[in-house]
Write a protein that holds these residues in place. Structure first.
Motif, PDB file in Angstrom:
ATOM      1  N   HIS A  14     -13.978  -7.943   7.050  1.00 36.38           N
ATOM      2  CA  HIS A  14     -12.766  -8.505   6.432  1.00 36.38           C
ATOM      3  C   HIS A  14     -12.979  -9.890   5.828  1.00 36.38           C
ATOM      4  CE1 HIS A  14     -10.543  -5.186   8.059  1.00 36.38           C
ATOM      5  NE2 HIS A  14     -10.857  -5.512   9.288  1.00 36.38           N
ATOM      6  N   GLN A  15     -14.181 -10.436   5.950  1.00 33.99           N
ATOM      7  CA  GLN A  15     -14.405 -11.834   5.571  1.00 33.99           C
ATOM      8  C   GLN A  15     -14.014 -12.146   4.122  1.00 33.99           C
ATOM      9  OE1 GLN A  15     -18.176 -13.489   6.599  1.00 33.99           O
ATOM     10  NE2 GLN A  15     -17.609 -15.505   5.878  1.00 33.99           N
ATOM     11  N   ASN A  16     -14.457 -11.358   3.162  1.00 39.97           N
ATOM     12  CA  ASN A  16     -14.158 -11.644   1.755  1.00 39.97           C
ATOM     13  C   ASN A  16     -12.657 -11.557   1.466  1.00 39.97           C
ATOM     14  OD1 ASN A  16     -16.818 -12.202   1.079  1.00 39.97           O
ATOM     15  ND2 ASN A  16     -17.243 -10.067   0.550  1.00 39.97           N
ATOM     16  N   GLU A  17     -11.989 -10.574   2.054  1.00 35.24           N
ATOM     17  CA  GLU A  17     -10.541 -10.448   1.869  1.00 35.24           C
ATOM     18  C   GLU A  17      -9.806 -11.648   2.462  1.00 35.24           C
ATOM     19  OE1 GLU A  17      -8.362  -6.528   2.093  1.00 35.24           O
ATOM     20  OE2 GLU A  17     -10.158  -6.108   3.298  1.00 35.24           O
ATOM     21  N   ILE A  18     -10.275 -12.122   3.608  1.00 38.14           N
ATOM     22  CA  ILE A  18      -9.675 -13.289   4.254  1.00 38.14           C
ATOM     23  C   ILE A  18      -9.801 -14.509   3.344  1.00 38.14           C
ATOM     24  CG2 ILE A  18      -9.974 -14.934   6.160  1.00 38.14           C
ATOM     25  CD1 ILE A  18     -10.794 -12.432   7.884  1.00 38.14           C
ATOM     26  N   ILE A  19     -10.986 -14.731   2.830  1.00 36.14           N
ATOM     27  CA  ILE A  19     -11.216 -15.877   1.943  1.00 36.14           C
ATOM     28  C   ILE A  19     -10.317 -15.781   0.707  1.00 36.14           C
ATOM     29  CG2 ILE A  19     -12.904 -16.985   0.433  1.00 36.14           C
ATOM     30  CD1 ILE A  19     -15.041 -16.208   2.589  1.00 36.14           C
ATOM     31  N   ASP A  20     -10.263 -14.608   0.098  1.00 36.44           N
ATOM     32  CA  ASP A  20      -9.441 -14.422  -1.099  1.00 36.44           C
ATOM     33  C   ASP A  20      -7.964 -14.682  -0.814  1.00 36.44           C
ATOM     34  OD1 ASP A  20     -11.742 -13.767  -2.509  1.00 36.44           O
ATOM     35  OD2 ASP A  20     -11.345 -11.598  -2.482  1.00 36.44           O
ATOM     36  N   LEU A  21      -7.467 -14.146   0.289  1.00 37.67           N
ATOM     37  CA  LEU A  21      -6.061 -14.333   0.660  1.00 37.67           C
ATOM     38  C   LEU A  21      -5.734 -15.810   0.867  1.00 37.67           C
ATOM     39  CD1 LEU A  21      -3.272 -13.134   1.643  1.00 37.67           C
ATOM     40  CD2 LEU A  21      -4.255 -13.274   3.946  1.00 37.67           C
ATOM     41  N   ASN A  55     -10.034 -17.503  19.045  1.00 40.02           N
ATOM     42  CA  ASN A  55     -10.136 -16.175  18.447  1.00 40.02           C
ATOM     43  C   ASN A  55      -9.543 -16.222  17.036  1.00 40.02           C
ATOM     44  OD1 ASN A  55     -10.753 -13.465  18.174  1.00 40.02           O
ATOM     45  ND2 ASN A  55      -9.797 -12.878  20.104  1.00 40.02           N
ATOM     46  N   PHE A  56      -9.713 -15.142  16.299  1.00 39.04           N
ATOM     47  CA  PHE A  56      -9.219 -15.024  14.931  1.00 39.04           C
ATOM     48  C   PHE A  56      -8.724 -13.594  14.754  1.00 39.04           C
ATOM     49  CE2 PHE A  56      -9.097 -14.695  10.402  1.00 39.04           C
ATOM     50  CZ  PHE A  56      -9.160 -15.970   9.871  1.00 39.04           C
ATOM     51  N   TRP A  57      -7.510 -13.459  14.190  1.00 39.12           N
ATOM     52  CA  TRP A  57      -6.921 -12.140  13.990  1.00 39.12           C
ATOM     53  C   TRP A  57      -6.526 -11.948  12.540  1.00 39.12           C
ATOM     54  CZ3 TRP A  57      -5.664 -15.455  17.946  1.00 39.12           C
ATOM     55  CH2 TRP A  57      -5.942 -15.020  19.251  1.00 39.12           C
ATOM     56  N   VAL A  58      -6.478 -10.681  12.138  1.00 35.99           N
ATOM     57  CA  VAL A  58      -5.978 -10.313  10.819  1.00 35.99           C
ATOM     58  C   VAL A  58      -4.862  -9.295  10.988  1.00 35.99           C
ATOM     59  CG1 VAL A  58      -8.115 -10.778   9.559  1.00 35.99           C
ATOM     60  CG2 VAL A  58      -7.756  -8.525  10.555  1.00 35.99           C
ATOM     61  N   ALA A  59      -3.941  -9.312  10.044  1.00 34.64           N
ATOM     62  CA  ALA A  59      -2.928  -8.263   9.931  1.00 34.64           C
ATOM     63  C   ALA A  59      -3.383  -7.371   8.787  1.00 34.64           C
ATOM     64  CB  ALA A  59      -1.563  -8.869   9.636  1.00 34.64           C
ATOM     65  N   ILE A  60      -3.413  -6.067   9.057  1.00 37.44           N
ATOM     66  CA  ILE A  60      -3.910  -5.089   8.092  1.00 37.44           C
ATOM     67  C   ILE A  60      -2.779  -4.131   7.728  1.00 37.44           C
ATOM     68  CG2 ILE A  60      -5.584  -3.237   7.680  1.00 37.44           C
ATOM     69  CD1 ILE A  60      -7.033  -5.813   8.203  1.00 37.44           C
ATOM     70  N   GLN A  61      -2.566  -3.962   6.432  1.00 38.67           N
ATOM     71  CA  GLN A  61      -1.609  -2.967   5.933  1.00 38.67           C
ATOM     72  C   GLN A  61      -2.342  -2.117   4.907  1.00 38.67           C
ATOM     73  OE1 GLN A  61       1.883  -2.894   6.808  1.00 38.67           O
ATOM     74  NE2 GLN A  61       1.916  -0.933   5.772  1.00 38.67           N
ATOM     75  N   ASP A  62      -2.377  -0.824   5.129  1.00 38.11           N
ATOM     76  CA  ASP A  62      -3.050   0.096   4.199  1.00 38.11           C
ATOM     77  C   ASP A  62      -4.476  -0.363   3.880  1.00 38.11           C
ATOM     78  OD1 ASP A  62      -0.714   1.651   4.092  1.00 38.11           O
ATOM     79  OD2 ASP A  62       0.111   0.403   2.485  1.00 38.11           O
ATOM     80  N   ASP A  63      -5.229  -0.696   4.913  1.00 39.88           N
ATOM     81  CA  ASP A  63      -6.633  -1.113   4.799  1.00 39.88           C
ATOM     82  C   ASP A  63      -6.836  -2.412   4.020  1.00 39.88           C
ATOM     83  OD1 ASP A  63      -7.646   1.066   6.295  1.00 39.88           O
ATOM     84  OD2 ASP A  63      -7.508   2.352   4.512  1.00 39.88           O
ATOM     85  N   THR A  64      -5.796  -3.231   3.916  1.00 42.83           N
ATOM     86  CA  THR A  64      -5.876  -4.508   3.202  1.00 42.83           C
ATOM     87  C   THR A  64      -5.432  -5.636   4.125  1.00 42.83           C
ATOM     88  OG1 THR A  64      -5.371  -3.403   1.114  1.00 42.83           O
ATOM     89  CG2 THR A  64      -5.025  -5.776   1.181  1.00 42.83           C
ATOM     90  N   VAL A  65      -6.171  -6.745   4.115  1.00 42.55           N
ATOM     91  CA  VAL A  65      -5.788  -7.915   4.895  1.00 42.55           C
ATOM     92  C   VAL A  65      -4.576  -8.564   4.233  1.00 42.55           C
ATOM     93  CG1 VAL A  65      -6.493 -10.221   5.654  1.00 42.55           C
ATOM     94  CG2 VAL A  65      -8.125  -8.331   5.755  1.00 42.55           C
ATOM     95  N   ILE A  66      -3.490  -8.677   4.995  1.00 48.07           N
ATOM     96  CA  ILE A  66      -2.266  -9.292   4.465  1.00 48.07           C
ATOM     97  C   ILE A  66      -1.868 -10.533   5.251  1.00 48.07           C
ATOM     98  CG2 ILE A  66      -1.410  -7.154   3.459  1.00 48.07           C
ATOM     99  CD1 ILE A  66       0.567  -7.213   6.021  1.00 48.07           C
TER     100      ILE A  66
END
Length: 164
Positions: A14-21, A55-66
């Motif tokens: 998820h790293q690249n999606e996190i950075i982009d978001l 720790n670090f968490w992500v919220a995922i909707q439809d395979d996308t980090v939101i």
């Protein structure tokens, strides 16, 4: 599409999606002059956040980090809340992404017997200020932060949440 995103602990996929978001919200929505190079923690999330009581968490909707949230272990049973960002379309009561991320992080902190969670934010994030205050954080002066709290140059407003 399900109503509620799934919360997951960070993984490298998820790293690249996190950075982009995060960069999109900082730079495009709030015009904060900050770059990826100003945030080296984004390039080593596991080593930076997922140590000690952090720790670090992500919220995922439809395979996308939101959404994202992290807790950085700053020692003395205290944590710094960092990198709380939610994609614009998912903010507010409909999806409860921010609330769910924050409640998950505070539950984690409580399970780790943490005394307090501290955060710094920018003046532009007015909605975030209301969100933190509504969720039990109290505004404090910079002098009340733990000495080990990592103050970022863009942070001008500070909060703490004491865990009983």
């Amino acid at each position: 599409m399900s109503n509620f995103p799934v919360l997951k602990e960070y993984s490298i996929k998820h790293q690249n999606e996190i950075i982009d978001l995060i960069l999109h919200i900082q730079q495009k929505e709030y015009n904060v002059a900050i770059t990826k190079d100003d945030q080296p923690d984004l390039l080593c999330i596991k080593d930076f956040y997922q140590t000690g009581n952090g720790n670090f968490w992500v919220a995922i909707q439809d395979d996308t980090v939101i959404g994202t949230i992290s807790l950085l272990d700053i020692g003395n049973q205290e944590l710094a809340l960092r990198k709380m960002f939610v994609k614009k379309e998912y903010r507010g009561p409909k999806y409860q992404v921010g609330s769910r991320l924050l409640n998950n992080a505070l539950r984690w902190a409580n399970e780790k017997s943490i005394k307090g969670v501290y955060l710094g934010t920018t003046p532009q994030f007015v909605a975030a200020h209301r969100f933190y205050e509504k969720n039990g954080f109290e505004s404090i002066e910079i002098e009340k932060l733990p000495a080990s709290f990592p103050v970022l140059e863009v942070d001008k407003k500070f909060y703490r949440y004491l865990i009983s």
